[in-house]
Design a protein around this motif. Structure first.
Motif, short mmCIF file in Angstrom:
data_model
loop_
_atom_site.label_atom_id
_atom_site.label_comp_id
_atom_site.label_asym_id
_atom_site.label_seq_id
_atom_site.Cartn_x
_atom_site.Cartn_y
_atom_site.Cartn_z
N TRP A 1 0.97 -1.13 0.14
CA TRP A 1 -0.08 0.06 0.00
C TRP A 1 0.95 1.25 -0.01
O TRP A 1 1.55 1.51 1.01
N ARG A 2 1.06 1.94 -1.18
CA ARG A 2 1.80 3.12 -1.02
C ARG A 2 1.05 4.59 -1.55
O ARG A 2 0.54 4.30 -2.82
N VAL A 3 0.85 5.48 -0.79
CA VAL A 3 0.36 6.55 -0.91
C VAL A 3 1.00 7.39 -1.88
O VAL A 3 2.32 7.86 -1.82
N LEU A 4 0.68 7.77 -3.25
CA LEU A 4 1.36 8.46 -4.13
C LEU A 4 1.48 9.92 -4.02
O LEU A 4 2.18 10.80 -3.76
N HIS A 5 -0.07 10.60 -3.95
CA HIS A 5 0.02 11.78 -3.48
C HIS A 5 -1.28 12.27 -3.23
O HIS A 5 -2.38 11.65 -3.34
N SER A 6 -1.76 13.51 -2.92
CA SER A 6 -3.07 13.94 -2.50
C SER A 6 -3.64 14.57 -3.72
O SER A 6 -2.84 15.26 -4.60
N VAL A 7 -4.83 14.11 -4.24
CA VAL A 7 -5.41 14.82 -5.31
C VAL A 7 -6.47 15.72 -5.06
O VAL A 7 -6.87 16.50 -6.02
N SER A 8 -7.01 15.99 -3.80
CA SER A 8 -7.89 17.07 -3.35
C SER A 8 -7.34 17.40 -1.82
O SER A 8 -7.22 16.37 -1.03
N PRO A 9 -7.17 18.67 -1.47
CA PRO A 9 -6.77 18.86 -0.14
C PRO A 9 -7.90 18.67 0.74
O PRO A 9 -9.03 18.48 0.51
N PRO A 10 -7.56 18.89 2.12
CA PRO A 10 -8.51 18.58 3.29
C PRO A 10 -9.71 19.78 3.07
O PRO A 10 -9.59 20.71 2.70
N ILE A 11 -10.81 19.43 3.41
CA ILE A 11 -12.43 20.36 3.51
C ILE A 11 -11.79 21.13 4.53
O ILE A 11 -11.72 20.67 5.76
N ASP A 12 -12.03 22.47 4.54
CA ASP A 12 -12.12 23.50 5.55
C ASP A 12 -13.68 23.71 5.93
O ASP A 12 -13.87 24.49 5.80
N ASP A 13 -14.04 23.00 6.82
CA ASP A 13 -15.37 23.14 7.52
C ASP A 13 -15.51 22.45 8.83
O ASP A 13 -14.54 21.71 9.47
N SER A 14 -16.59 22.86 9.58
CA SER A 14 -16.69 22.24 11.02
C SER A 14 -16.82 20.72 11.09
O SER A 14 -16.61 19.92 11.95
N ARG A 15 -17.16 19.92 10.00
CA ARG A 15 -17.38 18.58 9.96
C ARG A 15 -16.13 17.88 9.76
O ARG A 15 -15.71 16.74 10.01
N HIS A 16 -15.27 18.54 8.93
CA HIS A 16 -13.96 18.00 8.48
C HIS A 16 -12.93 18.75 9.26
O HIS A 16 -12.49 19.72 9.04
N ASP A 17 -12.40 17.88 10.43
CA ASP A 17 -11.53 18.52 11.25
C ASP A 17 -10.10 17.74 11.48
O ASP A 17 -9.48 18.15 12.56
N ASP A 18 -9.84 17.01 10.85
CA ASP A 18 -8.51 16.34 11.22
C ASP A 18 -7.93 15.72 9.95
O ASP A 18 -8.33 16.05 8.84
N THR A 19 -6.88 14.84 10.05
CA THR A 19 -6.21 14.37 8.78
C THR A 19 -6.36 12.94 8.55
O THR A 19 -7.23 12.23 9.60
N ILE A 20 -6.43 12.58 7.48
CA ILE A 20 -6.46 11.34 7.10
C ILE A 20 -5.34 10.31 7.48
O ILE A 20 -4.33 10.73 7.42
N ILE A 21 -5.75 9.17 8.10
CA ILE A 21 -4.92 8.06 8.48
C ILE A 21 -4.89 7.06 7.63
O ILE A 21 -5.67 5.95 7.98
N ILE A 22 -4.07 6.93 6.64
CA ILE A 22 -4.10 5.74 5.67
C ILE A 22 -2.41 5.27 5.56
O ILE A 22 -2.32 4.62 4.71
#
Length: 166
Positions: free
Chosen positions: A117-138
């Protein structure tokens, strides 16, 4: 924007419908896991990544659950957080973070009984709102082992994304 990023990923592999991928069948299907422990410890404070994939032909969908070493942060994906295409023993996946909304492109390759399992890159940045408040853990570059139990039947939302009847 997330749907657009996923559509781009699915368009990346137009040659995915081939005899080789058809023979692969459900090679990626199942539960996959890796454990991450804080340095020098292997007790109950270990985090890790658990991925559940469903495969229909060369199409993949699924979900994940991740926890940082030391269990400081937990991240669970939605029922259709993972979408992608397989060609033989390699798959390209778009993984959408449950807590951040960020979409990352992952290359998953079967190596024996393990899933590289290899993460290549981010294709869309984190959403900046009250529901999305953390980083992705993969994770970033891990070998996942197949878990002994079989996953439940595919989530209907996951399969509907590809027009597959549940």
């Amino acid at each position: 924007m997330v749907c657009w990023a996923i559509a781009i990923v699915l368009a990346v592999l137009p040659f995915a419908v081939s005899a080789a991928s058809a023979k692969a069948g459900g090679a990626f299907q199942g539960s996959w896991r890796v454990q991450w422990c804080p340095a020098g410890r292997s007790d109950g404070d270990c985090g890790g990544l658990s991925v559940v994939l469903f495969q229909s032909g060369d199409t993949l969908c699924g979900t994940y659950s991740g926890a940082s070493p030391g269990l400081d942060q937990v991240d669970d994906g939605e029922p259709d957080a993972i979408v992608g295409q397989a060609v033989g023993r390699v798959a390209v996946l778009a993984v959408r973070g449950g807590r951040s909304g960020e979409v990352r492109l992952v290359r998953a390759q079967l190596k024996g009984a393990k899933l590289h399992w290899r993460v290549l890159h981010s294709v869309s940045p984190p959403i900046d709102d009250s529901r999305h408040d953390d980083t992705i853990i993969i994770g970033s570059n891990d070998l996942l082992a197949k878990a002994p139990q079989r996953p439940d039947s595919p989530n209907a939302q996951c399969l509907r994304r590809f027009g597959i009847k549940d």
